[in-house]
Design an enzyme around this catalytic site. Sequence first.
Site, short mmCIF file in Angstrom:
data_model
loop_
_atom_site.label_atom_id
_atom_site.label_comp_id
_atom_site.label_asym_id
_atom_site.label_seq_id
_atom_site.Cartn_x
_atom_site.Cartn_y
_atom_site.Cartn_z
N CYS A 143 0.80 -1.22 0.00
CA CYS A 143 0.00 0.00 0.00
C CYS A 143 0.84 1.27 0.00
CB CYS A 143 -0.94 0.02 1.21
SG CYS A 143 -2.16 -1.30 1.18
N GLN A 156 -5.11 -8.93 6.44
CA GLN A 156 -5.31 -7.55 6.89
C GLN A 156 -6.57 -7.45 7.76
OE1 GLN A 156 -6.16 -4.82 3.70
NE2 GLN A 156 -7.16 -6.39 2.45
N ARG A 181 -19.58 9.70 0.53
CA ARG A 181 -21.03 9.52 0.55
C ARG A 181 -21.67 10.56 1.47
NH1 ARG A 181 -19.10 4.02 1.04
NH2 ARG A 181 -19.52 2.86 -0.87
N SER A 187 -11.28 0.70 3.99
CA SER A 187 -11.00 1.52 2.81
C SER A 187 -11.76 0.99 1.60
CB SER A 187 -9.50 1.53 2.53
OG SER A 187 -8.99 0.21 2.43
N HIS A 228 -8.99 3.89 -1.76
CA HIS A 228 -7.62 3.42 -1.58
C HIS A 228 -7.15 2.69 -2.85
CE1 HIS A 228 -4.01 1.89 0.05
NE2 HIS A 228 -4.47 1.00 0.91
N CYS A 270 0.17 2.00 6.70
CA CYS A 270 0.44 0.58 6.96
C CYS A 270 0.59 -0.12 5.62
CB CYS A 270 -0.66 -0.04 7.79
SG CYS A 270 -2.33 0.17 7.14
N GLY A 288 1.62 -4.07 3.49
CA GLY A 288 1.77 -5.51 3.55
C GLY A 288 3.17 -5.92 3.98
#
Length: 384
Positions: free
Chosen positions: A89, A157, A212, A238, A339, A369, A371
């Site tokens: 990420c 995750q 939203r 996300s 994301h 954060c 992986g």
Amino acid sequence: MPDAYLVDAIRTPVGRRKGGFATTHPADLGAHVIRTLVARGDFDPAAIDDVIYGCLDAIGSQAGDIARTCALAAGLPETVPGVTIDRQCGSSQQAVHFAAQAVMSGTADLVVAGGVQNMTQFPILSSFTAGEPYGATDPWSGSQDWEARYGTQEISQFRSAETIAESFGFTRADMEEFALRSHQRAVHAREEGRFDREIIPFGDVKQDEGPRADTSLEKMAGLKTLVPGGRLTAAVSSQISDASAAILVASEEAVRTHGLKPRARIHHLSVLGADPVNLLIAPLPATQRALEKTGLGVDDIDLFEVNEAFASVVLAWLKETGADPAKTNVNGGAISLGHPLGASGARIMITLLHELERTGGRFGLQTMCEGGGQANVTIIERLG
């Protein structure tokens, strides 16, 4: 040590899953922001030393070194190379780090750094399935050395986000309140036009599709949990998204030679590994180490951007660091804005830079954060 300057920073809108960019080729998405950077900078594109792009699940049309493909699709001279990197990420945040390090070392003067991801076409973990014909379904199972160290416990995750929520005592309601605030902030920022300077519309997509305005705690409360008996739902996670983002990183020599105007400088960059099983926890120790190395405290930082992979991650980071929630993700985050994995690091930095300029702040800190249990930290200093 020479400085690395951020000269320009732009992004596409963030498209929702199956939204406005669903059928857009990733190379066209990534090329759009590169082409615009060059046009706005009004310099010879042959002066670009490299294009460094983040991208995960680099298969199909995202394979074959998408950074190079984007550079050529953008019309850059064939002499300009490109390289694609994967720090999960944080890939495009790491792309900026590599670009800055090249400039600071004196081995490059002008680098385009960013990332691209079309998650509609290539859902998260798509690349894992490429090994299925040979019995491999993830990067860990079957590795004798890995299993000797970490056993056969699930690497997930979702599990990590649940573990963090449980260990810090966050309830589902806590996380839903955070998620609602993310949407409210993003909608407010969009309505105020805060994103207008950073977004380059592409095709029919003019603004971020994720926020939203009609969401509510009541709607969130009706969703099923992602893990049976757990606290997480899609509302506190996300969004799956499609986007690209790019930043022009320059040396003092390039600034002078090409008549560029720096908007910020890299004050600090670092990356730290932590527990690869509880893989989302790394931003906490990584932020602490970055502040110690710079001699800065949380009160010295004007704005924070902490990637909203899950609400529990940011809530834990806030609790651990003591940072002010009012200065953190002030325009929303990945829960509301989305994301797009390979582009998120650059997207966050671009938003951070523009918000520092809007508010007159000096220092901005960004962390994510990643992986494998990792986290990049970047501190930028606004100039002017």
